[in-house]
Design an enzyme around this catalytic site. Structure first.
Site, short mmCIF file in Angstrom:
data_model
loop_
_atom_site.label_atom_id
_atom_site.label_comp_id
_atom_site.label_asym_id
_atom_site.label_seq_id
_atom_site.Cartn_x
_atom_site.Cartn_y
_atom_site.Cartn_z
N LYS A 42 0.85 -1.15 -0.10
CA LYS A 42 0.01 -0.11 -0.04
C LYS A 42 0.64 1.09 0.07
O LYS A 42 0.58 2.34 -0.48
CB LYS A 42 -0.79 0.24 1.12
CG LYS A 42 -1.68 -1.29 1.55
CD LYS A 42 -2.37 -1.08 2.64
CE LYS A 42 -3.23 -2.45 3.16
NZ LYS A 42 -3.69 -2.45 4.40
N GLY A 43 2.26 1.18 0.61
CA GLY A 43 3.00 2.26 0.66
C GLY A 43 3.32 3.18 -0.36
O GLY A 43 3.52 4.25 -0.41
N GLU A 98 8.08 2.30 -5.53
CA GLU A 98 8.06 1.93 -4.12
C GLU A 98 8.32 3.03 -3.20
O GLU A 98 8.75 3.99 -3.50
CB GLU A 98 9.44 1.08 -3.81
CG GLU A 98 8.72 -0.59 -3.94
CD GLU A 98 8.18 -0.82 -2.44
OE1 GLU A 98 7.22 0.05 -1.87
OE2 GLU A 98 8.44 -2.00 -1.91
N ASP A 99 7.87 2.94 -2.25
CA ASP A 99 8.10 3.99 -1.15
C ASP A 99 9.47 3.85 -0.40
O ASP A 99 10.24 4.77 -0.24
CB ASP A 99 6.98 3.77 0.03
CG ASP A 99 7.11 2.45 0.57
OD1 ASP A 99 7.68 1.36 0.27
OD2 ASP A 99 6.19 2.31 1.48
N ASP A 102 14.44 -1.80 1.43
CA ASP A 102 15.02 -2.01 2.63
C ASP A 102 16.31 -3.26 2.50
O ASP A 102 17.45 -2.55 2.08
CB ASP A 102 14.15 -2.42 3.61
CG ASP A 102 14.56 -2.52 5.10
OD1 ASP A 102 15.63 -1.86 5.63
OD2 ASP A 102 14.08 -3.37 5.90
N PHE A 151 13.77 3.38 11.57
CA PHE A 151 12.58 2.96 11.02
C PHE A 151 11.73 4.31 10.63
O PHE A 151 11.76 5.31 11.49
CB PHE A 151 11.77 2.15 11.93
CG PHE A 151 10.38 1.42 11.45
CD1 PHE A 151 10.56 0.35 10.52
CD2 PHE A 151 9.18 1.97 11.60
CE1 PHE A 151 9.54 -0.24 9.91
CE2 PHE A 151 7.99 1.46 11.11
CZ PHE A 151 8.26 0.38 10.22
N VAL A 152 11.04 4.47 9.80
CA VAL A 152 10.32 5.69 9.42
C VAL A 152 8.78 5.36 9.02
O VAL A 152 8.72 4.27 8.65
CB VAL A 152 11.19 6.55 8.25
CG1 VAL A 152 12.37 7.21 8.59
CG2 VAL A 152 10.94 5.71 6.84
N ASP A 158 4.10 2.58 7.01
CA ASP A 158 3.32 2.53 8.35
C ASP A 158 4.37 1.94 9.33
O ASP A 158 5.11 1.30 9.24
CB ASP A 158 2.09 1.49 7.94
CG ASP A 158 2.59 0.13 7.56
OD1 ASP A 158 3.46 -0.12 6.55
OD2 ASP A 158 2.18 -0.95 8.24
N ARG A 164 0.14 5.97 7.87
CA ARG A 164 0.54 6.09 6.35
C ARG A 164 0.06 7.62 5.87
O ARG A 164 0.43 8.08 4.97
CB ARG A 164 -0.26 5.27 5.49
CG ARG A 164 0.26 3.75 5.97
CD ARG A 164 -0.44 2.82 4.73
NE ARG A 164 -0.40 1.38 4.83
CZ ARG A 164 0.64 0.68 4.64
NH1 ARG A 164 1.60 0.98 4.08
NH2 ARG A 164 0.39 -0.74 5.19
P1 IMP Z 1 12.36 -5.08 1.62
O1 IMP Z 1 11.92 -6.21 0.72
O2 IMP Z 1 13.16 -5.31 2.99
O3 IMP Z 1 13.36 -4.07 0.75
O4 IMP Z 1 11.23 -4.30 2.04
C1 IMP Z 1 10.76 -3.14 1.64
C2 IMP Z 1 9.31 -2.88 2.36
O5 IMP Z 1 9.65 -3.07 4.05
C3 IMP Z 1 8.73 -1.53 2.22
O6 IMP Z 1 7.84 -1.79 1.06
C4 IMP Z 1 8.07 -1.38 3.47
O7 IMP Z 1 6.73 -1.77 3.48
C5 IMP Z 1 8.70 -2.19 4.56
N1 IMP Z 1 9.79 -1.09 5.20
C6 IMP Z 1 11.09 -0.90 5.19
N2 IMP Z 1 11.59 -0.11 5.93
C7 IMP Z 1 10.62 0.49 6.48
C8 IMP Z 1 10.36 1.68 7.33
O8 IMP Z 1 11.37 2.29 7.94
N3 IMP Z 1 9.13 2.14 7.52
C9 IMP Z 1 8.01 1.39 7.11
N4 IMP Z 1 8.11 0.52 6.18
C10 IMP Z 1 9.42 -0.15 6.12
MG MG Z 2 5.44 -2.15 2.03
#
Ligand code: IMP
Ligand code: MG
Length: 179
Positions: A42-43, A98-99, A102, A151-152, A158, A164
């Site tokens: 959703k982000g 993407e938002d 990570d 964490f943001v 969220d 959000r």
């Molecule tokens: P990845 O597969 O670890 O790159 O995950 C990315 C997803 O993790 C993003 O789409 C977010 O939903 C979530 N995420 C990672 N870091 C944060 C954060 O600091 N705040 C909120 N959601 C996060």
């Molecule tokens: Mg996400």
């Protein structure tokens, strides 16, 4: 500022400025391509909605929802498609929006998956990049801001499905996690 927020990391104006800059760059890069934007729910909704308004091209917009298994603040590994695309990506120039990136797990999986389905090209646009936490390599063509490993929330991001809707991106107060 919301009572649970300790500090604002990026203001509405800073985010908007970045969306404009990125949108203009995408407009140039995709002028002769068949741009198919995939917003990750959703982000990604918030950044996608702002970004596409700065892309001066006939944009095709689709949505996908994926989850990576794990707790609320750390994703573990496996990726599952919860909502798939409405249309085929065969021959399309896909741009995933993407938002935040990570670990890179979600996007490395998705990039491979969309190429396998026959997309002509697959690129990534992310507002935030938490590069220190990367586990899976991903080529990010458009990156808004590199941020530290904190964490943001806000602007789509969220904590336990909340915050959000904040128009800015900020850090939560530690006591919020401890509740
Ligand atoms: P990845 O597969 O670890 O790159 O995950 C990315 C997803 O993790 C993003 O789409 C977010 O939903 C979530 N995420 C990672 N870091 C944060 C954060 O600091 N705040 C909120 N959601 C996060
Ligand atoms: Mg996400």
């Amino acid at each position: 500022m919301h009572k649970d927020i300790e500090k604002i990391l990026l203001t509405e104006e800073e985010i908007k400025g970045k969306a404009k800059e990125m949108g203009e760059k995408i407009t140039k890069d995709y002028s002769s391509k068949d741009l198919y934007i995939i917003c990750i729910l959703k982000g990604g909704v918030f950044f996608t909605a702002d970004l596409v308004r700065y892309i001066n091209l006939p944009v095709n917009l689709d949505f996908m929802d994926v989850t990576s298994y794990g707790d609320q603040t750390i994703s573990t590994g496996e990726v599952k498609i919860v909502k798939d695309l409405d249309s085929s990506v065969v021959g399309k120039d896909v741009l995933i929006v993407e938002d935040i990136i990570d670990t890179g797990m979600t996007l490395s999986y998705l990039t491979k998956n969309l190429k396998q389905r026959g997309a002509r090209s697959v690129e990534i646009a992310t507002l935030l990049d938490k590069f220190e936490r990367r586990k899976n390599h991903v080529d990010v063509k458009y990156s808004g801001f590199e941020i530290p490993n904190v964490f943001v929330v806000g602007y789509g991001l969220d904590y336990a499905e909340k915050y959000r809707n904040l128009p800015y991106i900020g850090y939560l107060k530690p006591e919020v996690y401890q509740k």
